[in-house]
Design an enzyme around this catalytic site. Structure first.
Site, PDB file in Angstrom:
ATOM      1  N   GLY A  37      32.475  25.290  78.764  1.00  0.00           N
ATOM      2  CA  GLY A  37      33.863  24.826  78.719  1.00  0.00           C
ATOM      3  C   GLY A  37      34.480  24.834  77.342  1.00  0.00           C
ATOM      4  O   GLY A  37      35.615  24.393  77.164  1.00  0.00           O
ATOM      5  N   GLY A  39      35.404  27.460  75.654  1.00  0.00           N
ATOM      6  CA  GLY A  39      36.402  28.521  75.511  1.00  0.00           C
ATOM      7  C   GLY A  39      35.823  29.884  75.215  1.00  0.00           C
ATOM      8  O   GLY A  39      36.557  30.835  74.937  1.00  0.00           O
ATOM      9  N   LYS A  40      34.506  30.018  75.283  1.00  0.00           N
ATOM     10  CA  LYS A  40      33.848  31.286  74.925  1.00  0.00           C
ATOM     11  C   LYS A  40      34.274  32.419  75.853  1.00  0.00           C
ATOM     12  O   LYS A  40      34.673  33.493  75.394  1.00  0.00           O
ATOM     13  CB  LYS A  40      32.321  31.105  74.970  1.00  0.00           C
ATOM     14  CG  LYS A  40      31.796  29.978  74.107  1.00  0.00           C
ATOM     15  CD  LYS A  40      30.289  29.873  74.142  1.00  0.00           C
ATOM     16  CE  LYS A  40      29.708  29.602  75.519  1.00  0.00           C
ATOM     17  NZ  LYS A  40      30.174  28.314  76.103  1.00  0.00           N
ATOM     18  N   THR A  42      36.825  32.521  77.828  1.00  0.00           N
ATOM     19  CA  THR A  42      38.268  32.729  77.715  1.00  0.00           C
ATOM     20  C   THR A  42      38.587  33.633  76.538  1.00  0.00           C
ATOM     21  O   THR A  42      39.437  34.532  76.628  1.00  0.00           O
ATOM     22  CB  THR A  42      38.994  31.377  77.559  1.00  0.00           C
ATOM     23  OG1 THR A  42      38.690  30.542  78.673  1.00  0.00           O
ATOM     24  CG2 THR A  42      40.500  31.576  77.476  1.00  0.00           C
ATOM     25  N   GLU A 148      27.026  36.503  78.277  1.00  0.00           N
ATOM     26  CA  GLU A 148      25.651  36.184  78.695  1.00  0.00           C
ATOM     27  C   GLU A 148      25.020  37.355  79.464  1.00  0.00           C
ATOM     28  O   GLU A 148      24.614  37.210  80.623  1.00  0.00           O
ATOM     29  CB  GLU A 148      25.625  34.912  79.532  1.00  0.00           C
ATOM     30  CG  GLU A 148      26.130  33.682  78.784  1.00  0.00           C
ATOM     31  CD  GLU A 148      25.994  32.405  79.594  1.00  0.00           C
ATOM     32  OE1 GLU A 148      24.871  32.119  80.043  1.00  0.00           O
ATOM     33  OE2 GLU A 148      27.018  31.723  79.790  1.00  0.00           O
TER      34      GLU A 148
END
Length: 225
Positions: A37, A39-40, A42, A148
């Protein structure tokens, strides 16, 4: 060419705001870390053009961006492995024979030889991840953004991918979201995000030194620092 984000903001579902000023050097491997959560993903979607910023500018010249989704099921759209690999190549307008040759090479490289007409729906999670990687890398984009990408891969496939990226970064910009501490050792630089902001940007050595101040991580992962 460097990747530049200037005063970029994006609000997600009226409760999450990303605010970024960032410059990433060309021909480097940058790891992006942070809590869920932060912001990665995004940030990667903004770079890939999947979403557009509310304000600010992104610039990286005429470069093409390849985006590896966090979940390969969100990326794979074709009815066979060969068609999935051909999709971007056909959009680039490459000659048919060149497309066929590249598909043959990539089917072999990613351990899919003899399976060109197989449906992606029949693949395991790790195989889908390999197909998503192959279908992005086959078109040779200038910038690669990975969310990832090793989550479903076994040890052998991870090492194979690391080696390939190490070669690719000589003439490409690589951005890679990870939760794996071991992968930090591969990076040239590291960005840490927290609540939509950049909380750290620096070299791998600087970030690992910072982590070494946390006793558990120092004992189990960074004993050499």
């Amino acid at each position: 060419m460097n990747i530049c984000l200037k005063e970029v903001s994006f609000t997600y579902q009226n409760h999450f705001t990303l605010n970024i000023d960032l410059e990433i050097p060309a021909n480097s491997w940058t790891m992006i870390v942070g809590k869920n959560g932060a912001g990665k993903s995004t940030l990667l979607k903004l770079l890939a053009g999947v979403i557009q910023p509310d304000q600010g500018t992104l610039s990286f010249g005429p470069s093409r961006v390849g985006y590896i989704f966090q979940n390969p099921d969100d990326q794979i759209i074709q009815l066979s492995l060969a068609k999935e690999l051909a999709f971007d190549l056909e959009n680039l307008g490459l000659p048919v024979q060149q497309i066929e040759n590249k598909i043959t090479d990539f089917l072999r490289e990613y351990d899919f030889q003899g399976r060109s007409e197989q449906s992606p729906n029949t693949l395991s999670g790790g195989e889908k991840q390999r197909l998503a990687l192959a279908s992005t890398l086959i078109s040779d984009p200038d910038i690669l953004v990975f969310d990832e990408p090793t989550a479903f891969l076994d040890y052998r496939q991870k090492e194979k991918l690391y080696q390939k990226i190490e070669m690719l970064k000589k003439n490409k910009s690589i951005l890679w979201v990870t939760h794996e501490l071991d992968e930090l050792f591969l990076a040239d630089s590291i960005i840490e995000m927290e609540q939509g902001q950049i909380s750290f940007k620096g070299s791998r050595e600087q970030y690992l030194k910072r982590l070494s101040e946390i006793p558990f991580i120092r004992k189990h992962y960074l004993s050499c620092i």
